[in-house]
Design an enzyme around this catalytic site. Structure first.
Site, PDB file in Angstrom:
ATOM      1  N   GLY A   5       0.799  -1.220   0.000  1.00  0.00           N
ATOM      2  CA  GLY A   5       0.000   0.000   0.000  1.00  0.00           C
ATOM      3  C   GLY A   5       0.830   1.266   0.000  1.00  0.00           C
ATOM      4  O   GLY A   5       0.369   2.313  -0.456  1.00  0.00           O
ATOM      5  N   GLY A  42      -7.222  13.639 -36.269  1.00  0.00           N
ATOM      6  CA  GLY A  42      -7.509  13.806 -34.845  1.00  0.00           C
ATOM      7  C   GLY A  42      -6.303  14.223 -34.043  1.00  0.00           C
ATOM      8  O   GLY A  42      -6.436  14.908 -33.020  1.00  0.00           O
ATOM      9  N   ALA A  43      -5.106  13.836 -34.483  1.00  0.00           N
ATOM     10  CA  ALA A  43      -3.902  14.212 -33.749  1.00  0.00           C
ATOM     11  C   ALA A  43      -3.628  15.709 -33.876  1.00  0.00           C
ATOM     12  O   ALA A  43      -3.107  16.335 -32.950  1.00  0.00           O
ATOM     13  CB  ALA A  43      -2.707  13.408 -34.247  1.00  0.00           C
TER      14      ALA A  43
END
Length: 516
Positions: A174, A406-407
């Site tokens: 953890g 899109g880039a």
């Protein structure tokens, strides 16, 4: 001096001497044999000489189970306090592996959370030096609650003060989630490890054979997982890198970053010779970056991870800036899952701490492939769009060569909120590359031609001349100016200065829902 006062001062000195001795000479020697400094030596190395002030040195654990009642644990295995780094206040904890393996119990955690609260109240950076065997099993649920208190404060401080984690030994179970919640993670080659479950557990559950270093070493997390941001050759190198990083950052989200020595904006003829005219020929975008920022000021972040993208801090006329760039020599500068995560995280950090963004664009698009689609490239790629759209700091874009589909949008185009957009004459801005576009638009014409190869070549050149250039975008106002590369440093410096007073609001809301 009064005799009773003298006795009390002597007692104080003896108590402090015992606490400062940590786990004793044998354990300190064992620490040194591993190539590691002690917790106190690390603080001496990190801070300006003589400025560290310890807090809660006399804290003692309250454990009574499994032999803890009579156990002497000096400083409860962690040193906390504050000091100066280049004259600025920084709060810190440093776990002491020579004392009970640096394990975290109730009071150990209470010491850490106290300095975290002070860092947040005072608007000061916070550094955690991790060297611990994890939760103190003898203290059970109190140890687990201590971790939870730390994680909560990491989250509350996020975006308010810079948080830096330094892994200088084991950090397992953890305990790894506190570094994961901070802004930057430093690791030391061959002496630091991070993992949820160790090699023994993995071997017993899955049968896999793996070493500590292979599983969670500095190179693993810098090159493969992306959990870490910096890799140091030794502990002194790590502290030197931390000091350098802090020089680019403000102490909190209200202040501005420190301003370095002002360097004049000069014409850089060298910039004309870096980017090839051939759209598919690779080059190193760092050569462009180093000629745009003040000499020697570029400090790369996650240099070993997602190599098709480059991010880091630099200075322009002495002012801190965040640099984001595609790297054409790796995967042609395409955006993939790891590069998207790397860019989005860096953009959000800079926006949180008032550091302007300069984006250098040369990408043919998102990386195609089944693995990318199955891995969630849509979701990861959307993080870049979200990060840029959300950012309110000054945003400047420079298209060096390819900016397709899109880039082009994702790399901070005008529609996404770019304040000033520039391009070089070599820029190709289009829905897709000329070759791919012609295969669709002129498919029949090419197929029916006597010399289909010649016609295809002509159509590709026609498309490139008409659409894949910076001038169509400039005609529509998507690009503010097409620059002679040699003038770029001058223009970027002026643009940055003009945007220094930028103010931009966003709709009131509790928080957005970034596509994690």
């Amino acid at each position: 001096m009064d005799e009773k006062v003298q006795e009390k001062i002597k007692e104080l000195e003896q108590r402090k001497e015992h606490i400062q001795a940590g786990g004793g000479p044998d354990r300190i020697a064992a620490q040194h044999e591993k190539g590691k400094l002690t917790a106190r030596e690390r603080l001496e190395s990190l801070f300006d000489s003589g400025t560290f002030q310890e807090i809660d040195a006399f804290i003692e654990h309250r454990g009574t189970m499994f032999g803890m009642a009579d156990k002497d644990v000096p400083a409860d295995a962690v040193i906390t306090g504050y000091g100066q780094i280049d004259g600025r206040t920084v709060y810190v904890f440093s776990q002491d592996f020579t004392v009970l393996g640096g394990t975290l119990g109730e009071m150990h955690a209470a010491k850490i959370t106290k300095v975290m609260d002070l860092a947040l109240k005072t608007g000061s950076p916070f550094i955690g030096i991790n060297d611990s065997g994890g939760a103190r099993i003898q203290e059970g649920i109190d140890a687990l609650n201590g971790f939870a208190e730390i994680f909560k404060r990491n989250t509350l401080a996020s975006g308010v003060i810079p948080q830096i984690s330094v892994i200088m030994g084991p950090c397992a179970g953890g305990a790894v989630y506190s570094p994961a919640l901070t802004d930057f993670v430093f690791m030391v080659d061959r002496t630091s490890q991070m993992f949820i479950t160790g090699p023994e557990v993995i071997r017993s559950v899955t049968g896999e054979q793996v070493t500590f270093e292979e599983l969670g070493g500095g190179k693993t997390h810098n090159e493969k997982s992306g959990v870490a941001h910096f890799l140091a050759v030794d502990e002194e190198d790590a502290f030197e890198q931390i000091r350098k990083l802090l020089s680019y950052l403000p102490s909190n989200n209200i202040e501005d970053a420190p301003v370095g020595e002002r360097v004049s904006l000069e014409v850089k003829e060298e910039l004309r010779d870096i980017v090839p005219g051939e759209p598919n020929k690779p080059y190193d975008v760092r050569d462009v970056i180093n000629n745009l920022v003040d000499v020697g000021s570029f400090f790369e972040v996650q240099e070993r991870f997602a190599l098709n993208a480059v991010v880091g801090f630099g200075r322009l006329e002495g002012r801190s800036v965040g640099i984001i760039a595609n790297q054409p020599k790796i995967l042609a500068g395409t955006l993939d899952i790891d590069a998207s995560d790397k860019i989005a995280r860096f953009v959000r950090f800079c926006d949180a701490f008032n550091i302007p963004l300069i984006t250098l664009v040369d990408t043919p698009g998102y990386l195609p492939g089944k693995n990318q689609e199955y891995g969630g490239i849509i979701r990861h790629g959307a993080k870049v769009l979200y990060a840029y759209s959300e950012a309110t700091v000054p945003k400047i874009s420079l298209i060096l060569r390819k900016a397709y589909g899109g880039a082009y949008i994702a790399m901070c185009c005008r529609g996404l909120g770019c304040d000033m957009a520039f391009a070089w004459p070599t820029a190709e801005i289009a829905v897709m590359g000329p070759e791919g576009a012609c295969n669709i638009v002129f498919r029949k014409e090419i197929a029916n031609a006597e010399d289909s190869a010649l016609v295809r070549q002509q159509k590709v050149q026609e498309y490139r001349d008409r659409f894949a250039s910076p001038y169509v975008a400039a005609q529509r106002g998507y690009v503010d100016d097409v620059l002679d590369p040699a003038m770029t440093r001058v223009v970027l410096g002026r643009a940055l200065a003009s945007l220094a007073s930028k103010r931009e609001d966003r709709p009131a809301k509790k928080h957005g829902n970034i596509p994690l």
